[in-house]
Enzyme design. Structure first.
Site, PDB file in Angstrom:
ATOM      1  N   ASP A 170       0.810  -1.229   0.000  1.00 34.21           N
ATOM      2  CA  ASP A 170       0.000   0.000   0.000  1.00 34.21           C
ATOM      3  C   ASP A 170       0.837   1.269   0.000  1.00 34.21           C
ATOM      4  OD1 ASP A 170      -2.466  -0.931  -0.353  1.00 34.21           O
ATOM      5  OD2 ASP A 170      -3.239  -0.475   1.637  1.00 34.21           O
TER       6      ASP A 170
ATOM      7  N   ASP B 274     -11.837  38.833 -31.397  1.00 37.42           N
ATOM      8  CA  ASP B 274     -11.202  37.543 -31.669  1.00 37.42           C
ATOM      9  C   ASP B 274     -11.944  36.395 -30.991  1.00 37.42           C
ATOM     10  OD1 ASP B 274      -8.970  36.128 -32.840  1.00 37.42           O
ATOM     11  OD2 ASP B 274      -8.497  35.613 -30.771  1.00 37.42           O
TER      12      ASP B 274
ATOM     13  N   GLY C 180      -9.699  30.763 -34.748  1.00 37.96           N
ATOM     14  CA  GLY C 180     -10.783  31.163 -35.650  1.00 37.96           C
ATOM     15  C   GLY C 180     -10.420  31.105 -37.120  1.00 37.96           C
ATOM     16  N   LEU C 181      -9.281  31.704 -37.493  1.00 37.96           N
ATOM     17  CA  LEU C 181      -8.909  31.783 -38.907  1.00 37.96           C
ATOM     18  C   LEU C 181      -8.709  30.373 -39.470  1.00 37.96           C
ATOM     19  CD1 LEU C 181      -8.045  33.333 -41.407  1.00 37.96           C
ATOM     20  CD2 LEU C 181      -5.729  33.406 -40.484  1.00 37.96           C
TER      21      LEU C 181
HETATM   22  S1  SF4 Z   1      -7.562  -2.439  -2.243  1.00 38.83           S
HETATM   23 FE1  SF4 Z   1      -7.083  -1.130  -0.503  1.00 38.83          FE
HETATM   24  S2  SF4 Z   1      -5.823  -2.372   0.826  1.00 38.83           S
HETATM   25 FE2  SF4 Z   1      -5.850  -3.382  -1.157  1.00 38.83          FE
HETATM   26  S3  SF4 Z   1      -4.045  -2.574  -2.206  1.00 38.83           S
HETATM   27 FE3  SF4 Z   1      -5.736  -1.258  -2.785  1.00 38.83          FE
HETATM   28  S4  SF4 Z   1      -5.669   0.391  -1.327  1.00 38.83           S
HETATM   29 FE4  SF4 Z   1      -4.437  -1.241  -0.472  1.00 38.83          FE
END
Ligand code: SF4
Length: 508
Positions: A36, A277, A412-413
């Protein structure tokens, strides 16, 4: 289960990380599996901050599940406090850890750490990143503000700014711009939070006369609580766009008891969009999607300040669906409330916009559809954390917005040249706007819109040629409508006349 390829928001613990990373003196212990720590990269690579976010992960592994993951968590808390010596400790769980039911809050209470601990309950399977950030900010404010009465004799011109965060869309420069505007007006900005604030700053929030909510997704709940608990009114007009900035300043002056000041427009957007413009911008169809705050603000600017026609408006934030629906009703469109990018893509195809204003997801969609696009909201890629000063709020923000929205459009042009000389080797339908990346590879072909199943449409050569005169970004829709019309009338083959009859029919 839901099959997802792109998500507009991360899990709620990423929102909590954003609050911890925004503040000084706050450390977050996150009960989470190994891996994570990917979330660190959002801060160190996308936002390019020079230090790791203040987060300690327990990073438990499969083999830890046989023992006590609760002990892993408690050790991580002790070590984090000993090493980082924070003023406040946030504790919580990520999605996988939520399934373990270790209860970080309960475990932290049994610890003898010498700092206030703020437990977070973030339901990862129901809520998302912005909700997680709002809840974390609210919990921190409640923990530090306390319930003692506000001091006497608070100066009427004192205020706090609530809502800017790390990883927020242009928050860094928005704060600079708004603080400067308020200071010019004679306001005394006491605390900006969570960005740059300490827990002690949160405790001082009730010492200002009122609050200013710049990002309701993050600070609306907190501002409402401060109003209920401490009687602090708050300004909730978001100063994105010239009109909204004027309205914001008028509200602030009224709350601060400052005299009304008129005619102080300090933006260039107003004159630029009135200059000849910008005539060709009138009634350009624009599809807008993003977080609620930026989407609503963009629709107002597009419609009232640039003369575009809003042909679609939506958000991925269900919590703010009502606000977006109310805004959409003003422009005669039905709000799209969805976090499914395929639904957003289908809505963009159906709306036939000439410009898309959205997140990085809409940028990808628009690229595939070959429609010009500008980014107005998170989630964003690294380009939207630019080195240069690039606010969205206030008068300078309006200048930035004018440039960045008009830039992807064909000038535009060139648009006229394209209509007149479509067979030119350089200025032809297949070419992108010539001011954009001259060396870039040719854009992918637009999706071919075919007639529904069962419709066999044959076009005469002249009709096909006439169809090629329709600008490329609406040609698919024109083909489909004509084929539907021809099928309804039993016309075969489709001639130039059918094409124009169909056009008249659908214009009614
Ligand atoms: S689902 Fe949640 S816990 Fe699992 S890797 Fe993704 S962020 Fe982390």
């Amino acid at each position: 289960m839901k099959l997802s390829m792109w998500t507009y928001e991360g899990p709620p613990h990423v929102g909590a990380m954003r609050i911890a990373a925004s503040m000084q003196g706050v450390h977050y212990v996150l009960h989470a599996p190994q891996g994570d720590t990917y979330a660190d990269l959002l801060f160190t690579m996308i936002e390019r901050r020079p230090s790791r976010p203040p987060v300690t992960y327990t990073t438990f592994q499969a083999r830890d599940l046989a023992g006590s993951t609760a002990d892993v968590f408690k050790n991580a808390c002790r070590e984090a406090v000993a090493r980082f010596k924070p003023d406040a400790l946030l504790v919580g769980a990520s999605c996988t850890a939520e399934l373990l039911q270790d209860d970080p809050g309960g475990l932290a209470r049994t610890l003898d750490v010498p700092v206030p601990v703020v437990p977070l309950e973030l339901p990862s399977y129901q809520k998302k990143e912005n909700w997680g950030a709002a809840e974390t900010f609210y919990r921190l404010v409640r923990a530090f503000v306390g319930r003692s009465p506000r001091p006497e004799n608070i100066p009427a011109n004192s205020c706090n700014i609530l809502g800017p965060t790390s990883l927020g869309f242009r928050c860094r420069d928005d704060v600079t711009e708004i603080v400067r505007l308020l200071t010019d007006e004679g306001l005394d900005v006491r605390v900006v939070a969570p960005l740059g604030a300490t827990p002690a700053d949160l405790a001082r929030l009730p010492e200002a006369a009122f609050n200013i909510v710049l990002y309701p997704e993050i600070a609306d709940v907190t501002a409402r609580w401060l109003k209920t608990a401490h009687g602090m009114p708050f300004v909730s007009t978001i100063p994105i766009g010239v009109g909204a900035t004027e309205q914001f300043l008028a509200e602030v002056r009224a709350l601060a008891g400052l005299p009304v000041r008129e005619g102080l427009r300090r933006d260039r957007l107003t004159w630029y969009s009135r200059s000849i413009d910008s005539n060709y911008l009138t009634n350009k169809r624009v599809f807008i999607f993003g977080d609620a705050t930026h989407a609503i603000a963009a629709a107002r600017i597009a419609s009232e300040e640039l003369g575009f026609r809003v042909c679609g408006l939506g958000t991925y934030m269900r919590e703010f669906a009502r606000d977006v629906r109310d805004a959409a009703a003003k422009y005669g469109v039905e709000a799209l409330i969805s976090d499914d990018h395929l639904e957003v893509e289908a809505a963009i195809v159906a709306a036939r916009p000439e410009l898309v204003l959205g997140t990085q997801m809409e940028r990808h969609i628009a690229k595939r559809l070959r429609v010009p696009c500008a980014v107005i909201s998170a989630p964003t890629h690294v380009q939207d954390f630019p080195a240069r000063y690039s606010p969205q709020m206030g008068f300078e923000g309006a200048n930035v917005i004018f440039d960045s929205w008009v830039h992807p459009l064909m000038m535009g042009l060139e648009e006229h040249l394209l209509q007149m000389f479509r067979d030119d080797f350089e200025f032809n339908d297949g070419a992108a706007a010539s001011h954009l990346h001259p060396q870039a590879p040719k854009p992918a072909a637009a999706p071919v819109e075919t007639a529904p199943a069962g419709v066999i449409a044959t076009w005469t050569l002249e009709a096909e040629r006439e169809l090629q005169k329709v600008p490329f970004f609406v040609r698919g829709k024109a083909r489909r409508n004509t084929e539907l019309f021809a099928q309804g009338k039993g016309i075969h083959p489709i001639t130039v006349e059918t094409l124009y009859d169909a056009k008249a029919h659908f214009a009614r």
